[in-house]
Design an enzyme around this catalytic site. Structure first.
Site, short mmCIF file in Angstrom:
data_model
loop_
_atom_site.label_atom_id
_atom_site.label_comp_id
_atom_site.label_asym_id
_atom_site.label_seq_id
_atom_site.Cartn_x
_atom_site.Cartn_y
_atom_site.Cartn_z
N LYS A 123 0.85 -1.19 0.00
CA LYS A 123 0.00 0.00 0.00
C LYS A 123 0.88 1.24 0.00
O LYS A 123 1.84 1.32 0.77
CB LYS A 123 -0.89 -0.03 1.26
CG LYS A 123 -1.85 1.14 1.41
CD LYS A 123 -2.66 0.97 2.68
CE LYS A 123 -3.67 2.10 2.87
NZ LYS A 123 -4.45 1.92 4.11
N SER A 198 -9.08 2.04 3.15
CA SER A 198 -8.13 2.73 2.29
C SER A 198 -7.13 1.80 1.62
O SER A 198 -6.35 2.23 0.77
CB SER A 198 -7.38 3.79 3.11
OG SER A 198 -6.68 3.20 4.19
N SER A 222 -9.79 -0.12 7.39
CA SER A 222 -9.14 0.06 6.09
C SER A 222 -8.45 -1.18 5.55
O SER A 222 -8.02 -1.18 4.39
CB SER A 222 -8.14 1.21 6.16
OG SER A 222 -8.82 2.44 6.26
#
Length: 518
Positions: A123, A198, A222
C-alpha cells in the site's frame, strides 16, 4: 451528540435511497466483460508454499516474479490499482534470491530467509524505499520514500521481493480508493463497485491474483472493509504490535499509535501467521504464534448486527447468514457457541468517533504545502469539488469536514470514553484468552462508487475494534446473489491474534475461502 449523529444518519439513509437510482445510472447498468482467467498455476500457490518450493529448488524466484508481473499487466488495466511498479528491480532481486538458494543450505535459508524469493505488494502509504509516496495528494506529487517502513523492511529482511506500491484514497481518508493522482480503483468482481479503502489497491490486486499478499493499514476498517469487498483475508493486528514507522499519514498522539495498525492482506489463511510473525519483527514473541492452537479449545460468541437503528445501515441478510453458517458448522463439530449482546455495542459509532476525534495533531490535508501558515477552506473546496475545480478529493474533504466539526463531540467525549471502557472490559471478560467473537466487518458487500459516503455509519462495525485495541481477521465466506464477496470478522482479545488465524483456516477449509473473479 447521540441525537445529532442519529439525525445525520437518518438523513444520509434518506439521501442514499433517493440517489441510488442515479448512482446505478452513473456507475453503469452492465458489468464488464469476464475477468481474465488464471492460466499460470504458480499464481494459485500460497506464500508459504511458494517459499518452500523456492528453497527446495522446485521453482525459481525469477519465474514466480515474472508470473506475477505478467498477471499485473493483464489485470491492472481493468482495476487501476497500481501507483508505481518496480518490475526490473524485482526481477534482479529474484535472480539474487535464486543465487542465494544455490549457495546456502536449505535449513539455513528457512531460518534466515523464511520467505525468500516470494513477491508482494505494498500500500502506497507504507513507505517502500525509492517508490512514490504521494498519499494520493496532488500537492505531494513526485514525493518518494527515503527508506522502507519497518513492516516492509522486516518482509524484505525475510527475503520477500516488493513489486509495486498500490492505490489509496487521498491521505487514506476514505473507504473508497480514488484520488486525483492515480484515479479510481475498481472492484475485480464488478467494476461498477468500489474496491474499498483505504487499502483498496491491495484488495483489488490480491483478489485478482496480481499479488499473493500485501501490506495494508487499518485505522477504521481500512484492511477489513477492502478484504470484504474483494473476497480475501485481511488482518488488523493487536494495536502497537507491528511498527508504524514509515506510514503516511501518521501522528505522535499515543492513542493514534494504538488505533492505526499495519497488517497483512492475503488470499490464503495459512499465510497469516507467518506474515504476522515476520512483519512484527521483535514484537512477534508477544503474539505467541509458535504455540499450537487447538480448535476444540476455542469458545465462540457471535452477533449478526448491533441491533435495530433507523440511523444505521442494516446488515445484509446474506452476511448474517454467513455468520450463522459458520456458527452451525462449529456447533456441529462440538465447539461451544453462544450469541451475545455486549452492553454499549449499539453505541459503537459514538464511542469510536468520540475516541478517534479526541486524537491530537491529526495530519491536515488542507495545509498549503508551499506555505504551512496558509490553510484551504474546507467548505470552499467542497463547493469546488463537484465542478472539478478542487485539487483535493471528495473523500479527503469529507473527512476534513467531519474533523473540523469534532467540537460537536466534545461535550460527550468523557461519557462515550466511559462506555468504551465498559464495553472493552465486558468483551475482555467474555472472550478471555480462548474466546473469539464473530461480527460483520461492514454491513453490506461492495458498494457502488461514492456510496460509502452515504453509508458511513457502516464503519462502526470495524472501527470500534481499532479504538478498543482488539485484533480482528476478515474471513471470506462465498458470494451473494449478485456475485459479490461476503464474509465477516473474527475478533479476539489483545495478543490472541493466533485464535483468529486458527478459525480462519478452519472456515477456509469448510467454505472455500478466496475464489477468483470470473
Amino acid at each position: 451528540m447521540h441525537l445529532i449523529l442519529s439525525v445525520f444518519g437518518i438523513f444520509l439513509r434518506v439521501v442514499d435511497f433517493v440517489l441510488t437510482p442515479f448512482l446505478i445510472i452513473y456507475c453503469g447498468t452492465k458489468r464488464r466483460k469476464p475477468f481474465p482467467q488464471i492460466r499460470n498455476e504458480i499464481l494459485l500457490l500460497s506464500a508459504v508454499d511458494l517459499a518452500e518450493r523456492i528453497r527446495n529448488k522446485e521453482l525459481r524466484s525469477e519465474d514466480v516474479v515474472r508470473a506475477y508481473i505478467d498477471r499485473i499487466k493483464e489485470v491492472n488495466p481493468l482495476i487501476n490499482a497500481v501507483v508505481e511498479e518496480r518490475f526490473s528491480d524485482a526481477i534482479q532481486d529474484a535472480r539474487n534470491a535464486d543465487n542465494l538458494v544455490n549457495s546456502m543450505p536449505t535449513i539455513a535459508l528457512l531460518k534466515t530467509y523464511p520467505l525468500l524469493g516470494v513477491p508482494f505488494t505494498v500500500k502506497e502509504s507504507c513507505s517502500l524505499k525509492g517508490s512514490l509516496y504521494t498519499g494520493g495528494s496532488l500537492p505531494r506529487v513526485g514525493m518518494r520514500a527515503a527508506k522502507d517502513g519497518d513492516a516492509v523492511a522486516n518482509l524484505r529482511g525475510a527475503g520477500c521481493i516488493p513489486l509495486l506500491v498500490s492505490n489509496t484514497p487521498e491521505f487514506c481518508m476514505s473507504w473508497e480508493s480514488y484520488n486525483h493522482v492515480t484515479g479510481r480503483t475498481l472492484n475485480p468482481y464488478d467494476n461498477r463497485r468500489t474496491a474499498g479503502g483505504s487499502s483498496g489497491g491491495e484488495g483489488a490486486l490480491i483478489s485478482s491474483a496480481g499479488s499473493i499478499f500485501g501490506v495494508g493499514s487499518d485505522l477504521a476498517g481500512s484492511i477489513r472493509v477492502p478484504a470484504l469487498f474483494n473476497g480475501i483475508f485481511g488482518h488488523k493486528p493487536t494495536g502497537g504490535v507491528i511498527p508504524l514507522n514509515g506510514h503516511f499519514p501518521n501522528c505522535p498522539d499515543e492513542n493514534f499509535q494504538q488505533y492505526l495498525t499495519i497488517g497483512p492482506m492475503c488470499r490464503y489463511a495459512k499465510d497469516l501467521s507467518t506474515l504476522m510473525h515476520v512483519m512484527s519483527g521483535s514484537n512477534a514473541s508477544k503474539l505467541k504464534l509458535d504455540e499450537i492452537v487447538y480448535t476444540k479449545d476455542i469458545k465462540i460468541f457471535y452477533a449478526e448486527d448491533i441491533g435495530f437503528s433507523l440511523s444505521s445501515v442494516p446488515v445484509d441478510d446474506e452476511i448474517k447468514i454467513s455468520i450463522l453458517q459458520a456458527v452451525k458448522y462449529f456447533r456441529k463439530h462440538g465447539l461451544p457457541v453462544d450469541r451475545v449482546d455486549f452492553p454499549h455495542i449499539q453505541e459503537s459509532l459514538q464511542i469510536a468517533l468520540s475516541l478517534m476525534f479526541a486524537v491530537e495533531d491529526i495530519p491536515d490535508l488542507l495545509i498549503d504545502q508551499d506555505d504551512p501558515k496558509k490553510r484551504h477552506n474546507v467548505l470552499v473546496e467542497l463547493a469546488k469539488c463537484p465542478i472539478g475545480k478542487s485539487k483535493f478529493s471528495l473523500g479527503g474533504l469529507f473527512f476534513q469536514f467531519l474533523e473540523a466539526n469534532r467540537h460537536v463531540l466534545a461535550n460527550d467525549i468523557e461519557k462515550y470514553k466511559k462506555m468504551g471502557e465498559d464495553l472493552r472490559k465486558n468483551i475482555m471478560e467474555t472472550l478471555g484468552s480462548n474466546g473469539v467473537f464473530f461480527f460483520p466487518s461492514y454491513p453490506v458487500p461492495a458498494t457502488r462508487h461514492y456510496e460509502t459516503f452515504l453509508e458511513i455509519s457502516g464503519v462502526q462495525y470495524s472501527m470500534i475494534f481499532n479504538v478498543l485495541g482488539f485484533p480482528s481477521t476478515h474471513v471470506p465466506m462465498g458470494f451473494d446473489r449478485n456475485g459479490l464477496p461476503i464474509g465477516f470478522q473474527i475478533v479476539a482479545t489483545p495478543y490472541q491474534d493466533r485464535l483468529c488465524f486458527c478459525l480462519a483456516r478452519e472456515l477456509e477449509a469448510a467454505f472455500g475461502g478466496w475464489k477468483a473473479p470470473n
